[in-house]
Design a protein around this motif. Structure first.
Motif, mmCIF file in Angstrom:
data_model
loop_
_atom_site.group_PDB
_atom_site.id
_atom_site.type_symbol
_atom_site.label_atom_id
_atom_site.label_comp_id
_atom_site.label_asym_id
_atom_site.label_seq_id
_atom_site.Cartn_x
_atom_site.Cartn_y
_atom_site.Cartn_z
ATOM 1 N N MET A 1 0.850 -1.170 0.000
ATOM 2 C CA MET A 1 0.000 0.000 0.000
ATOM 3 C C MET A 1 0.900 1.239 0.000
ATOM 4 S SD MET A 1 -2.798 1.265 2.785
ATOM 5 C CE MET A 1 -4.101 0.332 2.048
ATOM 6 N N LEU A 2 0.478 2.262 -0.681
ATOM 7 C CA LEU A 2 1.211 3.518 -0.738
ATOM 8 C C LEU A 2 0.544 4.516 0.196
ATOM 9 C CD1 LEU A 2 3.457 5.156 -2.135
ATOM 10 C CD2 LEU A 2 1.764 5.863 -3.792
ATOM 11 N N ASP A 3 1.292 5.011 1.172
ATOM 12 C CA ASP A 3 0.806 6.040 2.088
ATOM 13 C C ASP A 3 1.576 7.311 1.783
ATOM 14 O OD1 ASP A 3 -1.063 4.773 4.170
ATOM 15 O OD2 ASP A 3 0.568 3.321 4.021
ATOM 16 N N ALA A 4 0.849 8.394 1.471
ATOM 17 C CA ALA A 4 1.520 9.591 0.988
ATOM 18 C C ALA A 4 0.827 10.867 1.438
ATOM 19 C CB ALA A 4 1.590 9.567 -0.540
ATOM 20 N N ILE A 5 1.597 11.947 1.454
ATOM 21 C CA ILE A 5 1.103 13.307 1.642
ATOM 22 C C ILE A 5 1.375 14.012 0.318
ATOM 23 C CG2 ILE A 5 1.296 15.453 2.940
ATOM 24 C CD1 ILE A 5 0.389 13.054 4.628
ATOM 25 N N ARG A 6 0.295 14.531 -0.314
ATOM 26 C CA ARG A 6 0.422 15.161 -1.621
ATOM 27 C C ARG A 6 -0.258 16.524 -1.614
ATOM 28 N NH1 ARG A 6 -1.222 10.817 -5.958
ATOM 29 N NH2 ARG A 6 0.436 11.758 -7.168
ATOM 30 N N THR A 7 0.165 17.378 -2.514
ATOM 31 C CA THR A 7 -0.475 18.677 -2.686
ATOM 32 C C THR A 7 -1.004 18.777 -4.113
ATOM 33 O OG1 THR A 7 1.556 19.773 -3.419
ATOM 34 C CG2 THR A 7 1.084 19.816 -1.048
ATOM 35 N N VAL A 8 -1.982 19.664 -4.279
ATOM 36 C CA VAL A 8 -2.510 19.957 -5.607
ATOM 37 C C VAL A 8 -2.513 21.469 -5.769
ATOM 38 C CG1 VAL A 8 -4.496 19.794 -7.148
ATOM 39 C CG2 VAL A 8 -4.019 17.938 -5.542
ATOM 40 N N ASN A 9 -1.894 21.956 -6.829
ATOM 41 C CA ASN A 9 -1.917 23.378 -7.136
ATOM 42 C C ASN A 9 -3.243 23.677 -7.821
ATOM 43 O OD1 ASN A 9 -1.727 25.841 -8.619
ATOM 44 N ND2 ASN A 9 0.511 25.749 -8.432
ATOM 45 N N PRO A 10 -4.118 24.490 -7.174
ATOM 46 C CA PRO A 10 -5.436 24.722 -7.766
ATOM 47 C C PRO A 10 -5.381 25.488 -9.084
ATOM 48 C CG PRO A 10 -5.124 26.114 -5.834
ATOM 49 C CD PRO A 10 -3.935 25.207 -5.923
ATOM 50 N N ASN A 11 -4.331 26.246 -9.327
ATOM 51 C CA ASN A 11 -4.229 27.017 -10.570
ATOM 52 C C ASN A 11 -3.789 26.161 -11.749
ATOM 53 O OD1 ASN A 11 -4.967 29.426 -9.271
ATOM 54 N ND2 ASN A 11 -2.865 29.694 -8.546
ATOM 55 N N SER A 12 -2.780 25.308 -11.516
ATOM 56 C CA SER A 12 -2.245 24.517 -12.622
ATOM 57 C C SER A 12 -2.751 23.079 -12.630
ATOM 58 C CB SER A 12 -0.712 24.492 -12.546
ATOM 59 O OG SER A 12 -0.301 23.748 -11.401
#
Length: 169
Positions: A1-12
């Motif tokens: 299983m992959l456990d991760a902290i990710r971000t998403v740039n709302p503009n791009s």
């Protein structure tokens, strides 16, 4: 299983993985391997850029800080035991084992059970929902205390320990 902290740039729409990999429990200081998380749940960012993450799988609060071009991942709050046997470390992908419980105290002696959402107040106080303990906990001045709930599930209004929650998130 992959456990991760990710971000998403709302503009791009660009997605960036801050930390992630195979499930486990490794802090940066424990190994040259990448740090590992287990069921990260709540995530909040402090004014200094530090990221605080609650982990259901390890029953702890972790802190991720930038040090130059690298990230330092450390246990911020919660009791744990070190795993010293290399074979056991490899089998579990962990150098530590989180200990669940419902104890207040200093940061690394307090215990949690499936901590969930987390936030930081403007004064720097950290609040978190301790889901399986049916309580709301507070971290300030290097201490963890319970501000509402008493470990017994329910739905009761009241002051502090007299209030009851059922798996707050």
């Amino acid at each position: 299983m992959l456990d991760a902290i990710r971000t998403v740039n709302p503009n791009s729409g660009e997605v960036c993985t801050i930390l992630g990999g195979e499930e486990g429990y490794k802090d940066s200081a424990d190994t040259t391997d990448p740090p590992a998380l287990s069921f990260p749940n709540g995530v909040t960012v402090a004014g200094d850029g530090a990221i605080y993450v609650t982990e259901n799988g390890n029953n702890v609060v972790r802190r991720i800080r930038r040090n130059g071009s690298s990230l330092i991942v450390e246990t911020f709050a919660g009791l744990f035991n070190m795993i010293t046997n290399p074979d056991k470390q490899k089998q579990l992908n962990s150098t530590r084992t989180g200990i669940d419980g419902f104890d207040n105290g200093n940061l690394l002696q307090a215990t949690f059970k499936s901590p969930d959402d987390i936030l930081i107040a403007p004064d720097g106080t950290i609040y978190l929902a301790d889901a399986a303990n049916h309580a709301i906990r507070r971290i300030r001045q290097n201490q963890v205390d319970t501000i509402a709930g008493n470990g017994v599930p329910g739905f009761t209004d009241g002051v502090a320990a007299n209030a009851r929650f059922d798996t707050p998130t």
